[in-house]
Design an enzyme around this catalytic site. Structure first.
Site: not given
Lengths: 364, 364, 364, 364
Positions: C156, C255
């Site tokens: 990710c 993120h």
């Protein structure tokens, strides 16, 4: 206190969260000297500093760091005058019984023996009178025990509740009804405990078994003990209805509880009388000068938005409780907010004060 | 719905948090068309996209972005069939009154007019029957109003509470006592609202005026209205005691409430009967096919740890309420947990459904 | 798209967090039809609704709820044209290989095969050209595979990084150096994942193996592939130094990455040129009209304090990336902030777009 | 220390967050005695306990509680040997100048005078040598000052950075490049500071002016001072490029910084050499035995996931810094993590140690 003899103590479940708190608190204790640490066989044989995943915001006490962890077997703790247990419930029952059978004095933070009819459930600021059952507890053991016994302290959420309730009953007679809604900190669930994905930006309105514990333990703690010291009265003379709603909230330490009470006596005391009674409450742990007892059992806040966990949980090293917002309740009589430190008076500190009381009462 | 005439709508307090929510919800409304945005003189004259500090996790609707913000003066909104108000309490009272005097239909999320004896306080899933006071409200104005009126919706924490209470009273008759402890989200305080230093890792056991609002508003909403539509009954025929304890918790959206109730009727209904009554509850907003009304007014969760704000607040676009943990209460009769979305059904969505009801009732 | 044939799909690891996301995303997919769910033997045989501890803030899709969970055995999935894998790394390697050997097309979110020299590591908005290695991957299998293959998507945190880097290399030629500091959401660690006691009011400046993954995967993804489709070039022609510092922060999803880059070309492009190139970047998934591809690969924010995870992670259903604060770097050339949704484009959405590309390329 | 004379001290901005921290820290100081508190005219005239909205998790010191707050006028502080300033930047510049003109020694935490070419910017564990400019600062005042001067300490994020950088330069010579990405606590923004709606479940990748401060202040602090004590060298002899990316994260206290450095010297030192140099670093505040200086300036953590703000920010009362994860950087030479307590060494503690140094150097 300076000429108090030193007593060697052991900690079971030493690598867990309650165990770590015991070790931190004991590292500066005036007469308990950390001597033996017990944990699972996975940790046994390693220096504590290597075995533990230390999670407290203070360094590991130097004395503990070097101790080699032992298995939780009574013979490894035979030199200990006091053994504190922070064991998980899965193993606490049998280990604590074995330690008692080996004539060790066990002060347990685990739930396993709390409902045992000969084991006292003692909140040190409330019912140290229940120590009087120890002779009976020893006597039913075969052979009769000379020094061994088990004392438990209460569930963290119960502890915060019963302290002000005890003060109210002492001043105004029996309570008829108690409603409590808790907002409990994540540290109450141990480690790893609550997954962050479950509690970030969230409230979990359920903690398994907690409501039942609060309702049952309150009766045992606030109830009397028979004159011959063989049975708990369970508040049966003046039945008290307790209804708890328990919630987990995104707070690290400190259980907040919204409490409403109804007194048996009519008319009930006023908020101001309640305030005075809570402030004035003192307990035997203070009279005995237990070093870990708080100066003030109940600190009453007058600001309208206190107590708060982040600001008030560390007051008096978390050994007392905080009460605020004392006001009339439109349904019962009076409502107020309690804030207690679940890892201190709600756990390790209670065990330690209980042990101090036992020392001063000559049970150790 | 396709041949429903379009109604031009205005939003007062358009740059605030409730105003932003109005604009987001209205951007896809089937028959309300965003037409005019009002804010303080600091914002007036600027395109909305430049005036607003947009804080929702979706982009600013294109239609709103280009609208030039107006001052909150009635003449600027004269083409609006409906005006939604998300104004701050400091200014809402006078502005809303002036808009009404200018024959505008005002649906207000502010607290100012909630206690006015001729202004209905309508939770759209509960008491749209209170719209019947509008003719009286218009008639006492001098000169008598033809189209202007003010309707308020309830405080966010009240809204979540009264929806299940209304369902219970509909099924089992009057409630005698209600105890509620709230765990309220920070978004309930607007923006900038709660400083992060006050609420991180914390609970604040006080929200100014909130407990009084919950206790008072509940009686107005759940009480009836006189047959001639000139007065609110305030639940006076069957006095209901309501005691609220309000807390702010570190949650972004979604108010969780621990509720206990006692019914007038003896014996009280069982938890299972309560469950069925809550599930079965329907309301006039559904019968009228209001587009913003939820399919299910009350969704009952059977998992032991639900509802939870993070997981359940966006169900049905936050237009219904969630109930769980229905169980007996040792002090009153029954206790349960309610979760409602404070920024949707607790605020803007309520105003919008209220306006939809008014349209379908021919008041607009 | 309406006359697109429907393709039956399976999900491995269906009860896990990535599996849940797959099921949610696939429930409204135009041509992938959820057909089979695989999980551990503990869940197998139960209806999905009973087997899963559902943790998404939407209800379980009705179609999935009733499906009986299967064991992760290829014969149970033989009708599936596509199999998505959200398996844990402990088991993913062998199961995915077995599925490939059974002629199934596997799109894996797991790390196990990412470093395999014949398995492409495809970020769908960056390097779908790497699908050209599939014939070679099939050919080295014995016997040669006709329809089976494995495609992986990236970690990710890597995904969020390489999308803007690919746009920069496409516009300005090779990058010489990349420095990235991540602030990663807790959902990246799965469930139960990060204990709340570890991350509340905290930053954990270490995520095991993450920095190595980011440094290595970036080279594979941004590097070319040999003309005969048998080998990855690993950016070896223009060596690129990548240095990552990975941190876990108390954020649920999204993120955030602070990135600095140095270009091979001198002088480097200006911030304004960078801005234009990022905005203008398009990809093959868009040309192919993949239904899950974002309208805009990179959304550039001009507000000084954006992107932010809570406000921007759900834009375009989390399928694109957000970039902001493009400015000069006093040490390298240019620095900027990237925000990507780790559970969407950083995980399940990438696998799904990869499968869509494979369909449109005729590989399925 | 016992026969150290007591010095009366004042605190400006006493009701603010930095002011509260000053008062807490000074309440147990061995030779500074809290004497006068200054705040805005709104607070002036009230007892401090009534004027302040106290936000620290300890009670208000008894001595402070009773002091009557004064306006920030020099004549009110004329008995103070030292004046600490935690004033807001809007007013700090003029007030501090007026206090200096009145011959008071001002230790300011505000940014206003930091860029003044005759005011030293002193991180007490780094560059107390810059006190040598005080005679020059006094001399350019007309009339020449005898006792008055202003000393500033650095921005909180700069402080955490320059301490390890100073240790590295002391051991290995000049640094050529420094890249730093900060993850800063909300307490750095004061009170009310960051709205909770902005930072819950979020990262804000921008702090106004912070990156410029870090880049500029670092050069002033790490640069030398001319032999005649009249000018700062600003690291000009060995130009150092500093690039900062500043982020606000949901942490209450403790700034975490991911740092990468490149040394002028080739080859650069190894991670192990860096580790030893940081551990070994000592400073003049220690040699002078300043009571508020930490025992260890830099504590190096060897666990792979430390330092962490919640666990390490209170070590040494927040007076030192914590470093961990020292490793090679693929782009520059070495990278590591720094954790410093932004409200202690990053603010009030720095001012206090600076004042202690001034006392021991005979400037007071």
């Amino acid at each position: 206190m300076s000429n108090q003899r030193q007593i060697l103590v052991g900690v079971l479940g030493a690598t867990g969260t309650v165990g770590q708190r015991f070790i931190h608190l004991l590292s500066s204790h005036p007469f308990f000297t950390l001597h033996a640490l017990g944990a699972s066989s996975r940790s046994a044989g390693k220096p504590y500093g290597a075995a533990v995943k230390w999670k407290l915001p203070f360094p590991i006490p130097a004395r503990a760091k070097a101790l080699v962890v032992k298995e939780c077997k009574a013979e490894e703790f035979k030199d200990c005058g006091v053994v504190f247990s922070g064991l998980d419930a899965e193993v606490a029952g049998d280990i604590e019984s074995a330690f008692r059978a080996a004539e060790l004095a066990v002060f347990s933070n685990s739930k396993n023996h709390r409902r045992d009819p000969v084991v006292p459930l003692i909140v040190p600021l409330v019912n140290p009178s229940h120590f009087s059952i120890i002779p009976h507890q020893r006597s039913i053991h075969s052979p009769r025990l000379q020094t061994g016994f088990i004392v438990t302290n209460a569930n963290c959420s119960t502890t915060g509740l019963v302290i002000p309730l005890a003060a109210l009953e002492a001043a105004f007679g029996p309570l008829e009804s108690v409603m409590v809604t808790t907002m409990q900190a994540i540290s109450g669930a141990g480690y790893p405990g609550v997954p962050s994905l479950d509690i970030f930006d969230n409230v979990v309105p359920h903690i398994g078994g907690e409501e039942e514990k609060m309702e049952w333990e309150t009766a045992k703690i606030l109830g009397g003990i028979s004159h011959d010291g063989t049975a708990f009265e369970m508040h049966a003379t003046n039945p008290m209805r307790v209804s708890a709603a328990c919630n987990r909230v995104p707070v690290i330490e400190g259980h907040t509880e919204a409490v409403s009470v109804r007194f048996a006596r009519r008319p009930p005391p006023s908020p101001q009388q309640i305030r005075e009674a809570l402030e004035a409450y003192t307990c035997e742990a203070q009279t005995l000068e237990c070093p870990s007892a708080p100066k003030k059992v109940i600190y009453v806040h007058d600001e309208p938005d206190r107590p708060q966990p982040r600001l008030d949980r560390d007051f008096q090293a978390g050994a007392g409780v905080n009460v605020g917002r004392i006001r009339e309740c439109a349904v019962l009589d009076i409502k107020f907010v309690v804030l207690s430190n679940n890892v201190c008076i709600g756990a390790a500190t209670s065990s330690i004060i209980n042990a101090e009381i036992a020392v001063f009462k000559g049970l150790i």
